[in-house]
Write a protein that holds these residues in place. Structure first.
Motif, PDB file in Angstrom:
ATOM      1  N   GLY A  34     -14.074  21.411  33.296  1.00 24.77           N
ATOM      2  CA  GLY A  34     -14.955  20.307  34.282  1.00 24.77           C
ATOM      3  C   GLY A  34     -15.848  19.297  33.431  1.00 24.77           C
ATOM      4  N   MET A  35     -16.949  18.797  33.753  1.00 24.87           N
ATOM      5  CA  MET A  35     -17.720  17.858  33.073  1.00 24.87           C
ATOM      6  C   MET A  35     -17.971  18.344  31.773  1.00 24.87           C
ATOM      7  SD  MET A  35     -17.280  15.300  35.094  1.00 24.87           S
ATOM      8  CE  MET A  35     -18.444  14.064  34.485  1.00 24.87           C
ATOM      9  N   GLY A  36     -18.205  19.591  31.529  1.00 21.21           N
ATOM     10  CA  GLY A  36     -18.589  20.053  30.425  1.00 21.21           C
ATOM     11  C   GLY A  36     -17.945  19.419  29.106  1.00 21.21           C
ATOM     12  N   ALA A  37     -16.425  18.987  29.293  1.00 25.59           N
ATOM     13  CA  ALA A  37     -15.795  18.495  28.312  1.00 25.59           C
ATOM     14  C   ALA A  37     -16.257  17.262  27.722  1.00 25.59           C
ATOM     15  CB  ALA A  37     -14.275  18.060  28.946  1.00 25.59           C
ATOM     16  N   LEU A  38     -17.148  16.473  28.655  1.00 30.09           N
ATOM     17  CA  LEU A  38     -17.715  15.249  28.198  1.00 30.09           C
ATOM     18  C   LEU A  38     -18.494  15.248  26.706  1.00 30.09           C
ATOM     19  CD1 LEU A  38     -19.197  13.708  31.317  1.00 30.09           C
ATOM     20  CD2 LEU A  38     -17.679  12.549  29.867  1.00 30.09           C
ATOM     21  N   TRP A  39     -19.053  16.740  26.555  1.00 27.02           N
ATOM     22  CA  TRP A  39     -19.701  16.906  25.210  1.00 27.02           C
ATOM     23  C   TRP A  39     -18.866  16.705  24.049  1.00 27.02           C
ATOM     24  CZ3 TRP A  39     -25.034  16.694  25.525  1.00 27.02           C
ATOM     25  CH2 TRP A  39     -25.403  16.664  26.805  1.00 27.02           C
ATOM     26  N   PHE A  40     -17.540  16.807  24.463  1.00 27.52           N
ATOM     27  CA  PHE A  40     -16.582  16.579  23.150  1.00 27.52           C
ATOM     28  C   PHE A  40     -16.289  14.892  22.870  1.00 27.52           C
ATOM     29  CE2 PHE A  40     -14.680  20.660  22.621  1.00 27.52           C
ATOM     30  CZ  PHE A  40     -13.966  20.511  21.703  1.00 27.52           C
ATOM     31  N   THR A  41     -16.631  14.255  24.240  1.00 27.45           N
ATOM     32  CA  THR A  41     -16.768  12.750  23.828  1.00 27.45           C
ATOM     33  C   THR A  41     -17.888  11.808  23.970  1.00 27.45           C
ATOM     34  OG1 THR A  41     -16.520  12.546  26.308  1.00 27.45           O
ATOM     35  CG2 THR A  41     -14.390  12.654  25.196  1.00 27.45           C
ATOM     36  N   PHE A  42     -19.077  12.511  24.033  1.00 26.37           N
ATOM     37  CA  PHE A  42     -20.255  11.801  24.107  1.00 26.37           C
ATOM     38  C   PHE A  42     -20.581  11.569  22.498  1.00 26.37           C
ATOM     39  CE2 PHE A  42     -22.598  13.696  28.304  1.00 26.37           C
ATOM     40  CZ  PHE A  42     -21.915  12.730  28.699  1.00 26.37           C
ATOM     41  N   PRO A  43     -20.092  12.488  21.494  1.00 26.70           N
ATOM     42  CA  PRO A  43     -20.450  12.093  20.159  1.00 26.70           C
ATOM     43  C   PRO A  43     -20.149  10.883  19.679  1.00 26.70           C
ATOM     44  CG  PRO A  43     -19.860  14.472  20.496  1.00 26.70           C
ATOM     45  CD  PRO A  43     -19.673  13.809  21.678  1.00 26.70           C
ATOM     46  N   THR A  44     -19.107  10.270  20.534  1.00 27.32           N
ATOM     47  CA  THR A  44     -18.375   8.939  19.808  1.00 27.32           C
ATOM     48  C   THR A  44     -19.277   8.066  19.715  1.00 27.32           C
ATOM     49  OG1 THR A  44     -17.416   8.577  21.903  1.00 27.32           O
ATOM     50  CG2 THR A  44     -15.852   9.871  20.195  1.00 27.32           C
ATOM     51  N   THR A  45     -20.324   7.965  20.636  1.00 27.20           N
ATOM     52  CA  THR A  45     -21.257   7.065  20.782  1.00 27.20           C
ATOM     53  C   THR A  45     -22.181   6.981  19.484  1.00 27.20           C
ATOM     54  OG1 THR A  45     -22.981   8.565  21.745  1.00 27.20           O
ATOM     55  CG2 THR A  45     -21.413   7.141  23.256  1.00 27.20           C
ATOM     56  N   ILE A  46     -22.304   7.857  18.696  1.00 28.52           N
ATOM     57  CA  ILE A  46     -22.983   7.879  17.494  1.00 28.52           C
ATOM     58  C   ILE A  46     -22.286   8.190  16.362  1.00 28.52           C
ATOM     59  CG2 ILE A  46     -25.174   8.167  18.914  1.00 28.52           C
ATOM     60  CD1 ILE A  46     -25.328  11.131  17.569  1.00 28.52           C
ATOM     61  N   SER A  47     -21.163   9.044  16.618  1.00 32.32           N
ATOM     62  CA  SER A  47     -20.642   9.624  15.164  1.00 32.32           C
ATOM     63  C   SER A  47     -19.996   8.514  14.409  1.00 32.32           C
ATOM     64  CB  SER A  47     -19.473  10.571  15.568  1.00 32.32           C
ATOM     65  OG  SER A  47     -18.655  10.074  16.305  1.00 32.32           O
ATOM     66  N   GLY A  53     -20.598  21.473  33.223  1.00 25.02           N
ATOM     67  CA  GLY A  53     -19.415  22.143  33.718  1.00 25.02           C
ATOM     68  C   GLY A  53     -19.453  23.356  33.610  1.00 25.02           C
ATOM     69  N   LEU A  54     -18.271  24.193  33.285  1.00 21.22           N
ATOM     70  CA  LEU A  54     -18.420  25.614  33.144  1.00 21.22           C
ATOM     71  C   LEU A  54     -18.611  25.993  31.790  1.00 21.22           C
ATOM     72  CD1 LEU A  54     -15.099  26.679  35.207  1.00 21.22           C
ATOM     73  CD2 LEU A  54     -17.523  26.348  35.979  1.00 21.22           C
ATOM     74  N   ALA A  55     -18.824  25.068  30.791  1.00 13.92           N
ATOM     75  CA  ALA A  55     -19.419  25.551  29.489  1.00 13.92           C
ATOM     76  C   ALA A  55     -21.098  25.792  29.534  1.00 13.92           C
ATOM     77  CB  ALA A  55     -19.381  24.257  28.530  1.00 13.92           C
ATOM     78  N   THR A  56     -21.444  26.520  28.870  1.00 14.47           N
ATOM     79  CA  THR A  56     -22.828  27.099  28.812  1.00 14.47           C
ATOM     80  C   THR A  56     -23.577  25.855  27.907  1.00 14.47           C
ATOM     81  OG1 THR A  56     -22.847  27.992  26.550  1.00 14.47           O
ATOM     82  CG2 THR A  56     -22.387  29.485  28.630  1.00 14.47           C
ATOM     83  N   PRO A  57     -24.954  25.591  28.543  1.00 20.00           N
ATOM     84  CA  PRO A  57     -25.484  24.355  27.787  1.00 20.00           C
ATOM     85  C   PRO A  57     -25.540  24.547  26.210  1.00 20.00           C
ATOM     86  CG  PRO A  57     -26.670  25.057  29.762  1.00 20.00           C
ATOM     87  CD  PRO A  57     -25.557  26.089  29.350  1.00 20.00           C
ATOM     88  N   ILE A  58     -25.705  25.923  25.734  1.00 21.21           N
ATOM     89  CA  ILE A  58     -25.796  25.802  24.354  1.00 21.21           C
ATOM     90  C   ILE A  58     -24.472  25.466  23.684  1.00 21.21           C
ATOM     91  CG2 ILE A  58     -26.130  27.607  22.359  1.00 21.21           C
ATOM     92  CD1 ILE A  58     -28.072  29.221  24.059  1.00 21.21           C
ATOM     93  N   LEU A  59     -23.449  25.974  24.226  1.00 17.17           N
ATOM     94  CA  LEU A  59     -22.030  25.601  23.768  1.00 17.17           C
ATOM     95  C   LEU A  59     -21.839  24.009  23.659  1.00 17.17           C
ATOM     96  CD1 LEU A  59     -19.344  26.039  22.789  1.00 17.17           C
ATOM     97  CD2 LEU A  59     -18.519  26.415  25.127  1.00 17.17           C
ATOM     98  N   ALA A  60     -22.199  23.377  25.030  1.00 13.61           N
ATOM     99  CA  ALA A  60     -21.916  21.837  24.860  1.00 13.61           C
ATOM    100  C   ALA A  60     -22.981  21.385  24.073  1.00 13.61           C
ATOM    101  CB  ALA A  60     -22.471  21.456  26.446  1.00 13.61           C
ATOM    102  N   MET A  61     -24.121  21.783  23.852  1.00 15.60           N
ATOM    103  CA  MET A  61     -24.944  21.083  22.788  1.00 15.60           C
ATOM    104  C   MET A  61     -24.377  21.288  21.490  1.00 15.60           C
ATOM    105  SD  MET A  61     -26.898  19.030  24.495  1.00 15.60           S
ATOM    106  CE  MET A  61     -28.073  18.553  23.208  1.00 15.60           C
ATOM    107  N   SER A  62     -24.041  22.554  21.086  1.00 14.56           N
ATOM    108  CA  SER A  62     -23.611  22.532  19.844  1.00 14.56           C
ATOM    109  C   SER A  62     -22.291  21.896  19.367  1.00 14.56           C
ATOM    110  CB  SER A  62     -23.331  24.247  19.590  1.00 14.56           C
ATOM    111  OG  SER A  62     -22.355  24.732  20.481  1.00 14.56           O
ATOM    112  N   TRP A  63     -21.411  21.605  20.467  1.00  8.30           N
ATOM    113  CA  TRP A  63     -20.477  20.848  20.376  1.00  8.30           C
ATOM    114  C   TRP A  63     -21.117  19.473  19.880  1.00  8.30           C
ATOM    115  CZ3 TRP A  63     -17.280  22.117  25.285  1.00  8.30           C
ATOM    116  CH2 TRP A  63     -16.217  23.095  25.270  1.00  8.30           C
ATOM    117  N   PHE A  64     -21.981  18.820  20.846  1.00  9.93           N
ATOM    118  CA  PHE A  64     -22.304  17.475  20.452  1.00  9.93           C
ATOM    119  C   PHE A  64     -22.955  17.371  19.108  1.00  9.93           C
ATOM    120  CE2 PHE A  64     -25.798  14.260  20.232  1.00  9.93           C
ATOM    121  CZ  PHE A  64     -25.205  13.225  21.149  1.00  9.93           C
ATOM    122  N   PHE A  65     -23.718  18.526  18.685  1.00  7.87           N
ATOM    123  CA  PHE A  65     -24.371  18.415  17.234  1.00  7.87           C
ATOM    124  C   PHE A  65     -23.607  18.278  16.280  1.00  7.87           C
ATOM    125  CE2 PHE A  65     -25.761  21.080  13.622  1.00  7.87           C
ATOM    126  CZ  PHE A  65     -26.700  20.461  13.379  1.00  7.87           C
TER     127      PHE A  65
END
Length: 495
Positions: free
Chosen positions: A69-82, A233-245
């Motif tokens: 679900g929306m947890g996948a956004l944390w894969f694409t959010f990083p493009t705004t700064i990466s 989404g179905l990801a945990t907050p820690i997983l999503a934020m670690s993806w972003f980081f």
């Protein structure tokens, strides 16, 4: 499907024509490995976008959204700064590094910055390890497309796809992949926006899609899961934020991104790079969310059977819900995007084999031999990658790609992102950081694969390995004595 196959065939003819043109222009090892430092800003930026994402985003992304679900956004959010981080932190320094020292690979830059063959050699080894996994992501995505179109097994599709890529890469080097990236990257950015709006139309709008998903039982799960459309989404907050980081900061350790900074013709135009690369990446993120959510919606409403493989989400949607011409263009665009990304990965890995590792062992091949053996290395790497994909392919394209990205981030981000901006960094710190980052990434992934140990709370391996690698780099540098920098390296770091 016949229309799609015809369009794909015609599209690939254009791609191979670009490859043939590039082969004619590839005369030296500098042409083969860094495109002769002749690329304009638009070409460089679009190539970096395409190389960074391609199959990782366009095939794996919708599948990840369908699963999480929306947890996948944390894969694409990083493009705004990466992309901005890559260009502003390393852009000018990497381009000036090749002028000052003749560097053509990331390991070359590490050697000249730290004056250490050991650090350079470890960089080459880390590059090879990460490339095999990351290249495997792209080959798996390409094999998935070929298998879907021609109704064959994914394993056979992987072998066919890798064979095509190997021929393409051996002939044209990085120049072939670069200009292919520009051609298909531009098309995919526009197509992503069109497909996003088509997906909204199929689901009667984003509001209807999300409300239905939040309130109706999942066909393959037996209950409603409103968190699917929540911020994690179905990801945990820690997983999503670690993806972003890891996906944002870790970009400065990606050799397929960093090495393209060598190729820029005009340093004065570097400031335009982040926007030119980030805008198409954001558009690609719309495709990821739109298709992934609408496919889950169609399954919940009974219009579509549950997908046996989440990575089929974009493929099924294109065939069932978009005009055949658009579907063919996107299939071909994604396939060529993957091919150009594979070309970049193979090129970097072959450079590690014929330049970086021999140099660390105090052996240097002539320019002619580097070009010759570089092409031979392409074949070897292709075989190893196919074997790796056939062993690891059930991980899912997006998650398999995250393993490769995390390996690079942990092993190389500190020595490049920090080391080229901090004069007190030492060769001992670089060596320790690369070793710690590489070993941690590999060991934790192996333990998880064997079911022996997994990180708690779903923490992304690449994130924790990168944090420890950064801490190691800084701590060891503080307790060891930095060497005086050569004058040319001083000028590069002061730029």
């Amino acid at each position: 499907m016949n229309t799609i196959m015809i369009i794909v065939a015609l599209y690939l003819v254009v791609i191979f024509a670009i490859g043939y043109w590039a082969m004619k222009k590839t005369k030296t090892s500098a042409d083969f490995f860094i495109a002769g430092k002749s690329l304009g800003m638009f070409v460089s930026a679009i190539a970096i976008f395409s190389t960074s994402l391609s199959g990782f985003l366009f095939i794996g992304g919708p599948g990840l959204t369908y699963e999480l679900g929306m947890g996948a956004l944390w894969f694409t959010f990083p493009t705004t700064i990466s992309f901005a981080m890559a260009w502003y932190i390393l852009g000018k320094r990497m381009r000036l590094m090749t002028e000052a020292t003749g560097a053509m690979t990331v390991a070359d830059a590490v050697y000249h910055r730290y004056n250490s063959r050991v650090a350079s050699g470890l960089t080459g080894v880390a590059t090879l390890v990460g490339i095999v996994v990351f290249l495997g992501t792209q080959v798996l995505a390409l094999g998935t497309i070929i298998a879907f179109i021609f109704d064959i097994s994914v394993s056979v599709g992987v072998v066919i796809g890798m064979f095509i890529v190997a021929l393409y890469s051996a002939a044209g080097g990085i120049m072939a992949g670069t200009y292919t990236s520009v051609f298909q990257g531009s098309i995919m950015a526009v197509a992503s926006l069109v497909i996003f709006f088509i997906s909204l139309n199929v689901g009667d709008g984003l509001t209807n899609i999300t409300q239905t998903i939040a309130t109706q039982p999942f066909t393959d799960m037996g209950q409603a899961m409103p968190e699917f459309v929540g911020p994690w989404g179905l990801a945990t907050p820690i997983l999503a934020m670690s993806w972003f980081f890891a996906l944002s900061i870790g970009i400065v350790g990606q050799p397929h991104v960093v090495s393209r900074l060598y190729m820029i013709q005009d340093v004065s135009k570097l400031k335009w790079g982040p926007a030119l690369a980030a805008v198409p990446a954001v558009l690609g993120g719309l495709l990821l969310i739109g298709v992934g959510l609408v496919m889950r919606y169609l399954v919940i409403t009974g219009e579509m059977a549950p997908l046996a493989n989440p990575d089929d989400a974009i493929l099924v949607f294109l065939v069932e819900y978009t005009p055949a011409i658009l579907a063919g263009i996107v299939f071909a665009g994604v396939a060529s995007a993957i091919m150009s990304t594979c070309d970049a990965f193979i090129n970097i890995a072959s450079a590690a084999m014929v330049r970086d590792i021999p140099f660390a062992l105090n052996r240097t091949l002539s320019d002619e031999k580097q070009l010759k053996f570089g092409r031979f290395a392409v074949v070897v790497i292709s075989i190893v990658t196919v074997l790796a994909v056939l062993s690891l392919g059930d991980r899912g394209i997006a998650l398999l790609g995250a393993v490769g990205w995390g390996t690079f981030a942990a092993a190389l981000a500190p020595v490049l992102g920090i080391g080229l901006n901090w004069k007190k960094a030492t060769k001992e710190g670089a060596i320790a950081s690369i070793l710690v980052g590489l070993v941690l990434s590999v060991v934790i992934e192996v333990l998880a694969t064997l079911g022996i140990y997994t990180l708690p709370h779903g923490i992304y391996t690449g994130a924790i390995a990168m944090v420890i690698s950064i801490m190691t780099f800084i701590a060891v540098s503080y307790v060891t004595k930095p060497q005086p920098l050569p004058e040319n390296i001083e000028r590069v770091m002061d730029a």
